[in-house]
Structures are given as structure tokens and as C-alpha cells.
Design a protein around this motif. Sequence first.
Motif, PDB file in Angstrom:
ATOM      1  N   ASP A  41      36.289 -28.576   6.984  1.00 45.21           N
ATOM      2  CA  ASP A  41      36.485 -27.152   5.839  1.00 45.21           C
ATOM      3  C   ASP A  41      35.455 -28.608   4.786  1.00 45.21           C
ATOM      4  O   ASP A  41      35.016 -27.953   3.617  1.00 45.21           O
ATOM      5  CB  ASP A  41      37.199 -26.444   5.690  1.00 45.21           C
ATOM      6  CG  ASP A  41      38.519 -27.535   4.053  1.00 45.21           C
ATOM      7  OD1 ASP A  41      38.783 -28.505   4.574  1.00 45.21           O
ATOM      8  OD2 ASP A  41      39.520 -26.826   4.005  1.00 45.21           O
ATOM      9  N   ARG A  42      35.990 -29.606   5.330  1.00 47.00           N
ATOM     10  CA  ARG A  42      34.959 -30.782   3.943  1.00 47.00           C
ATOM     11  C   ARG A  42      33.439 -31.312   4.387  1.00 47.00           C
ATOM     12  O   ARG A  42      33.103 -31.893   3.938  1.00 47.00           O
ATOM     13  CB  ARG A  42      35.909 -31.839   3.838  1.00 47.00           C
ATOM     14  CG  ARG A  42      37.334 -31.056   3.091  1.00 47.00           C
ATOM     15  CD  ARG A  42      37.088 -30.513   1.850  1.00 47.00           C
ATOM     16  NE  ARG A  42      38.321 -30.550   1.402  1.00 47.00           N
ATOM     17  CZ  ARG A  42      39.123 -29.619   1.024  1.00 47.00           C
ATOM     18  NH1 ARG A  42      39.261 -28.561   2.069  1.00 47.00           N
ATOM     19  NH2 ARG A  42      40.470 -29.267   0.217  1.00 47.00           N
ATOM     20  N   ILE A  44      29.552 -30.000   5.517  1.00 48.26           N
ATOM     21  CA  ILE A  44      28.454 -28.007   4.817  1.00 48.26           C
ATOM     22  C   ILE A  44      27.408 -29.294   6.087  1.00 48.26           C
ATOM     23  O   ILE A  44      26.583 -30.199   5.822  1.00 48.26           O
ATOM     24  CB  ILE A  44      28.226 -28.044   3.722  1.00 48.26           C
ATOM     25  CG1 ILE A  44      29.132 -28.022   3.052  1.00 48.26           C
ATOM     26  CG2 ILE A  44      26.956 -27.244   4.161  1.00 48.26           C
ATOM     27  CD1 ILE A  44      28.510 -27.420   1.850  1.00 48.26           C
ATOM     28  N   ARG A  55      23.554 -23.006   5.290  1.00 41.76           N
ATOM     29  CA  ARG A  55      24.838 -23.010   4.804  1.00 41.76           C
ATOM     30  C   ARG A  55      25.092 -24.124   3.432  1.00 41.76           C
ATOM     31  O   ARG A  55      26.196 -23.180   2.677  1.00 41.76           O
ATOM     32  CB  ARG A  55      25.607 -24.235   5.507  1.00 41.76           C
ATOM     33  CG  ARG A  55      25.078 -23.009   7.303  1.00 41.76           C
ATOM     34  CD  ARG A  55      25.286 -24.802   7.769  1.00 41.76           C
ATOM     35  NE  ARG A  55      25.745 -23.964   9.386  1.00 41.76           N
ATOM     36  CZ  ARG A  55      26.602 -23.023  10.301  1.00 41.76           C
ATOM     37  NH1 ARG A  55      27.572 -23.277   9.804  1.00 41.76           N
ATOM     38  NH2 ARG A  55      26.399 -23.424  11.226  1.00 41.76           N
ATOM     39  N   THR A  56      24.729 -25.119   2.625  1.00 36.97           N
ATOM     40  CA  THR A  56      24.984 -26.051   1.427  1.00 36.97           C
ATOM     41  C   THR A  56      23.956 -24.169   0.227  1.00 36.97           C
ATOM     42  O   THR A  56      25.425 -24.304  -0.885  1.00 36.97           O
ATOM     43  CB  THR A  56      24.480 -26.623   1.390  1.00 36.97           C
ATOM     44  OG1 THR A  56      24.716 -27.438   2.677  1.00 36.97           O
ATOM     45  CG2 THR A  56      24.309 -27.265  -0.643  1.00 36.97           C
ATOM     46  N   ASP A  59      27.526 -21.873   0.337  1.00 40.35           N
ATOM     47  CA  ASP A  59      28.769 -22.124  -0.558  1.00 40.35           C
ATOM     48  C   ASP A  59      28.659 -22.409  -1.636  1.00 40.35           C
ATOM     49  O   ASP A  59      29.520 -22.498  -2.128  1.00 40.35           O
ATOM     50  CB  ASP A  59      28.782 -23.522   0.468  1.00 40.35           C
ATOM     51  CG  ASP A  59      30.418 -24.420   0.240  1.00 40.35           C
ATOM     52  OD1 ASP A  59      31.497 -24.230   0.995  1.00 40.35           O
ATOM     53  OD2 ASP A  59      30.780 -25.074  -0.474  1.00 40.35           O
ATOM     54  N   PRO A  62      28.449 -18.540  -3.728  1.00 43.44           N
ATOM     55  CA  PRO A  62      29.529 -17.787  -3.113  1.00 43.44           C
ATOM     56  C   PRO A  62      29.075 -16.467  -3.698  1.00 43.44           C
ATOM     57  O   PRO A  62      29.532 -15.315  -3.138  1.00 43.44           O
ATOM     58  CB  PRO A  62      30.683 -18.395  -2.953  1.00 43.44           C
ATOM     59  CG  PRO A  62      30.937 -19.480  -4.283  1.00 43.44           C
ATOM     60  CD  PRO A  62      29.559 -19.673  -4.621  1.00 43.44           C
ATOM     61  N   TRP A 292      24.392 -28.500  -4.849  1.00 40.87           N
ATOM     62  CA  TRP A 292      26.066 -28.219  -4.890  1.00 40.87           C
ATOM     63  C   TRP A 292      26.511 -29.175  -6.176  1.00 40.87           C
ATOM     64  O   TRP A 292      27.209 -28.358  -6.507  1.00 40.87           O
ATOM     65  CB  TRP A 292      25.900 -28.269  -3.459  1.00 40.87           C
ATOM     66  CG  TRP A 292      27.471 -27.861  -2.919  1.00 40.87           C
ATOM     67  CD1 TRP A 292      28.101 -26.807  -2.338  1.00 40.87           C
ATOM     68  CD2 TRP A 292      28.706 -28.742  -3.348  1.00 40.87           C
ATOM     69  NE1 TRP A 292      29.360 -26.617  -2.135  1.00 40.87           N
ATOM     70  CE2 TRP A 292      29.688 -28.549  -2.632  1.00 40.87           C
ATOM     71  CE3 TRP A 292      28.983 -30.992  -3.815  1.00 40.87           C
ATOM     72  CZ2 TRP A 292      30.950 -29.452  -2.445  1.00 40.87           C
ATOM     73  CZ3 TRP A 292      29.893 -31.427  -3.823  1.00 40.87           C
ATOM     74  CH2 TRP A 292      30.882 -30.666  -2.745  1.00 40.87           C
ATOM     75  N   THR A 326      33.059 -34.184   0.484  1.00 45.32           N
ATOM     76  CA  THR A 326      32.449 -33.149   0.483  1.00 45.32           C
ATOM     77  C   THR A 326      30.846 -33.884   1.426  1.00 45.32           C
ATOM     78  O   THR A 326      30.790 -34.671   0.850  1.00 45.32           O
ATOM     79  CB  THR A 326      32.059 -32.068   0.166  1.00 45.32           C
ATOM     80  OG1 THR A 326      32.854 -31.029  -0.299  1.00 45.32           O
ATOM     81  CG2 THR A 326      30.972 -30.767   1.151  1.00 45.32           C
ATOM     82  N   ILE A 409      37.430 -24.758  -5.540  1.00 42.68           N
ATOM     83  CA  ILE A 409      37.902 -23.283  -4.719  1.00 42.68           C
ATOM     84  C   ILE A 409      38.483 -22.440  -5.177  1.00 42.68           C
ATOM     85  O   ILE A 409      39.606 -22.152  -6.097  1.00 42.68           O
ATOM     86  CB  ILE A 409      39.377 -24.541  -3.589  1.00 42.68           C
ATOM     87  CG1 ILE A 409      38.908 -25.369  -2.898  1.00 42.68           C
ATOM     88  CG2 ILE A 409      39.238 -22.970  -2.838  1.00 42.68           C
ATOM     89  CD1 ILE A 409      39.789 -25.759  -2.285  1.00 42.68           C
ATOM     90  N   PRO A 410      38.434 -21.126  -4.635  1.00 46.71           N
ATOM     91  CA  PRO A 410      37.244 -20.982  -4.188  1.00 46.71           C
ATOM     92  C   PRO A 410      35.887 -21.493  -4.250  1.00 46.71           C
ATOM     93  O   PRO A 410      34.327 -21.034  -3.779  1.00 46.71           O
ATOM     94  CB  PRO A 410      37.148 -19.490  -3.321  1.00 46.71           C
ATOM     95  CG  PRO A 410      37.564 -19.528  -4.484  1.00 46.71           C
ATOM     96  CD  PRO A 410      39.007 -19.758  -5.093  1.00 46.71           C
ATOM     97  N   ARG A 411      35.399 -21.244  -6.228  1.00 43.56           N
ATOM     98  CA  ARG A 411      34.139 -21.853  -6.175  1.00 43.56           C
ATOM     99  C   ARG A 411      33.619 -22.464  -7.249  1.00 43.56           C
ATOM    100  O   ARG A 411      35.176 -23.012  -7.858  1.00 43.56           O
ATOM    101  CB  ARG A 411      33.734 -20.038  -6.827  1.00 43.56           C
ATOM    102  CG  ARG A 411      33.831 -19.771  -7.670  1.00 43.56           C
ATOM    103  CD  ARG A 411      33.926 -18.240  -7.335  1.00 43.56           C
ATOM    104  NE  ARG A 411      33.409 -17.720  -7.056  1.00 43.56           N
ATOM    105  CZ  ARG A 411      34.312 -16.374  -6.428  1.00 43.56           C
ATOM    106  NH1 ARG A 411      35.720 -16.789  -6.814  1.00 43.56           N
ATOM    107  NH2 ARG A 411      34.465 -15.838  -5.503  1.00 43.56           N
TER     108      ARG A 411
END
Length: 663
Positions: A41-42, A44, A55-56, A59, A62, A292, A326, A409-411
Motif C-alpha cells: 500500500d506504499r 502508487i 492513481r496519484t 490518492d 480522496p 501529492w 511512498t 492516513i487516510p488523507r
Amino acid sequence: MPSRSPRLRALAAAFVLTSLATAGSALPAAASTGFQPDAPDRRIGGVDRFDTAARTALDAFPDGTTTAILANGWRNVDALTGAYLAGLEKAPILLTDRDAVPASTLAALRALGVEDVVVLGDENSVGDSALDQLDAAGIGVAGIVAGEDRYDTAVQIYGFGETAPETVFIARGDVPTGTVAADALAAGPAAFNGRPILLTAADRLPDVVADALAEGQPRHVVFLGRGISQDVHDEVSDLVPSALVQTIGGADRTQTAALLARAWAPYILYEWRGQVALANGYTVDALGAGVWAGLRRAPILLTDGTASLGSGTTEYLTSNVMSRGTVFGDERSVPQALAVRARELAHGGPAAPRAVTAVDVPGGKLFVGTHEAELHPDHTYVVDEREVTRTEMIAAAHVGSRLVAEWEIPRPGTVTWTLLTTRPEDWTDGQIERFAGGFALIDPGTGLRLRTFADADLPVAGTYFVDGAISTRSGFLADLNDYDQVRVTGTTVALTNGPISATVVGVDATGYSARTYGSTTAHTYPLPGPGDDVQRAGTSISPAQFTSELTVGDAVEDWTVGGVRHLRITNYAPAPFTSVYEGGTLPTVDPGDGTTSPFRGHAVDTGAPQTWSLGWGCRIHVDGALATPEQFNAAAKPGAIVYVQPTDGPAGTVGEIWLATTP
């Protein structure tokens, strides 16, 4: 300046001189707990650059966003300089082909709820057929930012701020289409946060860029990399005579990115939260990573292609304590082996639990040592794998419960708090406090002794591991030192040797004092002696050389394995700081013997006394203008504000001092 779309918000970058204050652990951290860039999960990464950017964006946002930046995925310089515009709009950067919008990009635009896009580049970057696709999908075009070439486009992006930015980066733009402008990629997070990137050729400053600098008169100009000629440097210095003009450039792109990650105010101002983004320094898979990372105020580190992390990234990982990493791009871009190596270099692993030392249920508070856990309403709370409310978690806690905080996490800006309702006697792993005949598991955040073991109680027929390799009971005990990590599971005992990674805050004839990130306390360690293994940048040096080079601001790793002490030094200049001047003068003629001039003052924020020294040849500014030592001495009065970069010979840093005679 070019015209501005009314939909584009302005961002005025303020010139702020700051000092860094940290609080937290009372003991040096032994590892980068929570730093696991090799975890599934780390990463992208998509099937191609377009999918990775999509996808970036998902993430990074969100909760969705109504606006996005759209750039050609093959003309990557536009996307990189567009990070500044993305910061103004608080928008992601998505990629397209010239004649068609990829399915992954369209899907991301819909999922994010984007209503309109700002297009970077002319019809050669995003053609009519691609714009027609957007229209058919119900997505409008808020504006098109396109210059005559990549240099002009960067200037157009630069012009969208209502106030001319105080800090400007200059990177090489004369790279072939489709290849990565690595220096601009590394500066993406800072550009997102109000520090735009302008482009130049290696030996020629484009006229449009010269005009923008002359009009904007930034306070700080930072050249990225070593590939820009002295002629360009001189021209920029002439165009902005009152600016601080500096270069951040290493021997390669990995070193330049690491230097950017370390840079202090006033030109970067990363909000250090112990996390980094990791991307391939030779591919364009991470074009969206600047947004990001910018949202998280985190730096980007680069690999040396697919074969190596590179010297700059390796050095950064081994000399910092981090909590999250990440990876951007799939395994063709950043092989899993490099992600694993990054974790190993940083001594990473799962997020470290902290022991709850007090619970105030009526007050709705938990304490870890003397610090209250910052439990905010918008955070996420989990008790024994079950999501609960903040109130429910506090009610379930007791002294000795394990509390784990995972940032971002989560944002961005949020935290997930996980509580494990264990008792102190149930703890089976922790940091080591060695004593005669035994050891204790302690909570590294508070020093709370959780559980003790006697050496004699360790099973003779047990299974022992040291740093992942099978060992023996005697081998385990020989390697057991303070700050190591131990996990006991039945008759299996695993030891991870933990180096002390810290920043030097003082040096004297007998030892050095150092403090890790998050620690308010400096600990003292002896200088190395004969038989110790001492290295700098992978090269063995003598204990005497270590001692002669060690100065405030350096990074040191210090650990003992099997009775052998190992030390690793990385030479860094002392951190810049802001002070209220009290006294001291600069020499007006070269003393000729390398002596420095002492100054005294006190910290702006705390009033704590400060002393520093500057030698002949330091760069001097008085009220924003270059000045002579005589002019500085005449203007310096008690109460004036000074920004100081102390001299550091081993790090090759020339002193710098800015004097503001009026607030």
C-alpha cells in the motif's frame, strides 16, 4: 505578465524567516518506524505514465476536486513547471496524449468529480480531438496556458500569481522531449507550495525568462543542479541585484534531490513530517508526485535509474528518521528491490507503538509520557481492529495500552490512531534498556519500562535471530545494546540492532551531543577511539579525522554490534536560524589566519541565547542589498533581526548573514 483566467486563484508567497522547534521523544529513535516503502500500500503505480498520474491524483484528492490540470504526458517539462499552477488551484495534474485522452485519465476525471480543466500547452500538446473528448464527457476547459515554447509556457504559469513570488527556482529546460527534467521533478513539491520553476538553457537565459525576472524581482533565486553556466548565473544576478542567488546542485540528480529535501528556510520550508516520495530519476512516471508530495509538504527523492538508489538518496535515508515512504511508478520504474533497500537503509519497519501512561476519560484525553495525544475530531480511531469513535477509544484505553499513530492516513493532514488494549506485562517487543544481568523493554517515547527479562531466563534451546539471520543465545546477548529492538514470541527471540541516528548539536574535547528528530533532549556520546569502525560517505576515516570534521549540524549514526562500535558521519552545515542581534562585528580586512568573528543574540521565538561565528568572505546583506563589512558594522544595532547561515568548513558552506534594521 500574461493574462490570468478569472477562475485561477492567486497565491502570494510570503518571505518568512523561521526557526524549527520540535517536541516529542525523550530518547533517541533507533529506527524509522512506520517507514515501509516496500509495503504493497506504499506504491502508487499504474500500467503506464497516464495510469500512474491518474492513481496519484485519486490518492492525493480522496474527497475529489472540481478542477484539474491537464498536460501532455510526453512533453513532461510543461507538467513539471505546472506544479506551481496546481498549487494555486489545489488541483491534481493528469496526463494526456495529444490526440486522445487515455481511458485511465478520463476515469480519474470522472471519479474526482472534475468539472473543468486547465490545459498546459498549445495544440501540439493537447489537440482539438482530445478537447472534443473532454467536452463529450461533460468536462469544460477553464483556460489554456501556452507559450511560444517551453520557456515561455513556464513564464506564463509563473504569471498566474497575483503577487510576484518571493522565491523562484531555475532549472534546465533544454532536455529532449520525453525525457525527464530531474531537477524540476525534485522541486515539484516546493513549486506546488508557491515557489515556481522557470526554465533556462544550459548556457543561455531566454529573453522571456530574463524579462520575467526583471519585472518580478524575487527575493530568492535558486538554481537547480550544476549544469547551468556561470554566464547564466551572472546574468540573473545582474537582473535581480538585491536577491539571494544560490545553487542547490549535487554531483548527480539523486544528490540534487537530497539537497533540496534538506534545504531550510527561506527557500523551501518543507513542513517536516518524516515522509518522502521516491521516484525514478530517469523516467516520467512520477509527474503527478509533485502535487501529492506538495499537499503533504514532503520532498521527492530520486533513484539512479532502476539499478541503484544513488548516493544522494542513500545518504539521505541513512541520516534521517522517517515515518512514511511512498514509491511512484510500477516495478519497471522503481524495482521492488530498491524499495526494500530504502527501508533497510532507513532501518524502517512497522509504526512503533507508544505506551499510554495516563487516561482522562471525563476530559477526553490520553497521555503518552508528559505529552497529550493530539486526538482531533477529523481523525480516524481503531481499537483492536474495530473502527470506533474518539470517545469510545478513550474509554477503552488504560495504562500500558499500545497506541499507534499513522500520519497522512487516510488523507493529508489526518491521522489514524490504533489502540491495542494490552497490559504492560503483555508487551513482547520494544526498545532495549540494558542492565547488568538482564534487559527491559521500554517505550521509546516515554522511557516507561514495560517488561523486564533476566538473561538467565532466556531459553538455552530457544531460537535466536540477529538482524534477520539465525544466531545463538550467546550471539544474541553479545549484540544486545541500548536502543536495539527486541521481539519475544514464545521461545523465539529476535534482535534488530538499532543505530542512533542523530544531528549533532554540540562538540567538545571528550564527546559530542546529538538530538534526533522529534527529541527535545540531547544525549552525549564519546568520541571514537582506536579499533572503532569510522566512515564518511562509505570511506573509512581515522578517529582523529572524524573528530576534526565533526561540527554542529552534521548527521551521525552510532551503534555497536558484537562489541565493535560503528560510526558514520555526514557533513552538513549548521541549520540557518533567525536571531535578535545583541553584539559582534565583522572583520573589515582579511585576518589571513582563518579566524572567525563571534556574535551573540537571542532566539526570536523563545528568547534563548544564541552565539555564532562568521569568517572573512561571508556573504553580507543589509536590508536586502549586498553590503560590505563596514556597512554591516555601521548598521548592526541591538534589537535588529538577523538571518544567519553559519560558516562550516568541512561542509564547504560559506557564511551568510542578512540584517534587517527595521521590522
